[in-house]
Design an enzyme around this catalytic site. Sequence first.
Site, PDB file in Angstrom:
ATOM      1  N   SER A  43      -2.014   3.573 -13.536  1.00  0.00           N
ATOM      2  CA  SER A  43      -2.120   2.109 -13.595  1.00  0.00           C
ATOM      3  C   SER A  43      -2.264   1.669 -14.956  1.00  0.00           C
ATOM      4  O   SER A  43      -1.526   1.891 -15.905  1.00  0.00           O
ATOM      5  CB  SER A  43      -3.269   1.453 -12.685  1.00  0.00           C
ATOM      6  OG  SER A  43      -3.146   0.230 -12.254  1.00  0.00           O
ATOM      7  N   ASP A 205       1.452   1.404  -7.425  1.00  0.00           N
ATOM      8  CA  ASP A 205       0.315   1.909  -8.443  1.00  0.00           C
ATOM      9  C   ASP A 205      -0.178   3.276  -7.973  1.00  0.00           C
ATOM     10  O   ASP A 205      -0.503   3.490  -6.934  1.00  0.00           O
ATOM     11  CB  ASP A 205      -0.815   0.778  -7.953  1.00  0.00           C
ATOM     12  CG  ASP A 205      -1.802   0.718  -9.232  1.00  0.00           C
ATOM     13  OD1 ASP A 205      -2.422   1.778  -9.452  1.00  0.00           O
ATOM     14  OD2 ASP A 205      -1.997  -0.465 -10.008  1.00  0.00           O
TER      15      ASP A 205
END
Length: 380
Positions: A43, A205
């Site tokens: 991320s 993500d």
Amino acid sequence: MKNALVLSGGGARAAYQVGVLQALAELLPASVTNPFPIICGTSAGAINALAIASHPGQFRESVANLVDIWQNLTVDQVYKHNFSDLLKGVGKIGLSLFNEGVGRNQPLALLDNSPLHQLIHDKIPFKHIAPAIAAGDLDAVCVTAMGYSSGESVSFFQGRPELQGWRRYHRIGTPTALDARHLLASSAIPTIFPTVRINREYFGDGAVRQLAPISPALHLGADRVFVVGVSGNRNPEHWGKRRPVRHSPSIAQILGHLFNAAFVDSMESDIEHLERVNRLLNMVPEDKRAAAGLPLRTVDSLIISPSQELDKIAGRKVRYLPKAMRWFFSSTGATAKGGGATAASYLLFAPEFCSELIELGYQDTMWEADAVRTFFGFTS
């Protein structure tokens, strides 16, 4: 012994990692080119990881460059935030209900993060990764994303030719030449930022469904891991705290717990697992392990995590966001009063918030200065 840097996800909370790296750069000798031959990120942590791995200078120079990026970062460098932009995102999601829940022309998302694409293009020179690997300054750099079709956690890594991919339960490691798509995919918070297509699959993500965040570093050959978290949950002082209940959970408060489950809990669980396995292995002599056919080894680790609750800091800093985002956070309860400051912290790319997190990361690491020097073998 090979050191690995492991940076977890967390949106704007990743500014804390920058402060940790800033202190680390001061604690280590200036001549150190790169103390981490293996660098792994997920991320927002993936963006920090690539910023370090792709910088052609000494470690101090690469960290100084990263600090400069975060200290000058503003919301409009990450996503579009005007009222019209918010309404456009809500409208797209609404129209998708008449198209089987699918975006007509592009992936669905509440916010447009095209400014982040430009920031990555301007600040991260991917072309320097291959020369660093060829020169022996870097073994591998890894970015993890989640495939929406397969439901698997995919670790894209660029490294030495002899490094092989891997497959475990819901976890894959695949060699590739990294580019901006991998960073945008790894940082695409579900429903907030759009998914990214890589080859034949859409990715989001990397913190989602990442069962073992430390695992990619070990697959790539790490013997020791330096982990930077973005949660103060490892601090016993924060355990079991219950605040007075004034109302039922707000939308943002619910989302905040979902975000923590994805961005924080898996990392903390993996750290506990690593520490537990190390204790067990230390009870068994190495020769007996070999005789029993157990291909296991202890992995030294040093974990730096916030000494303060980042949610409280976020609750104080929401007021520094642009007007439209303040309204959005207030209306969904993403404030200290609404109980959802956790959710706000992931999107709070305001200089006031990021600077305080950088300073906190710096101080937390300096408090552990002796442990840091010992871990890297530089005793004062």
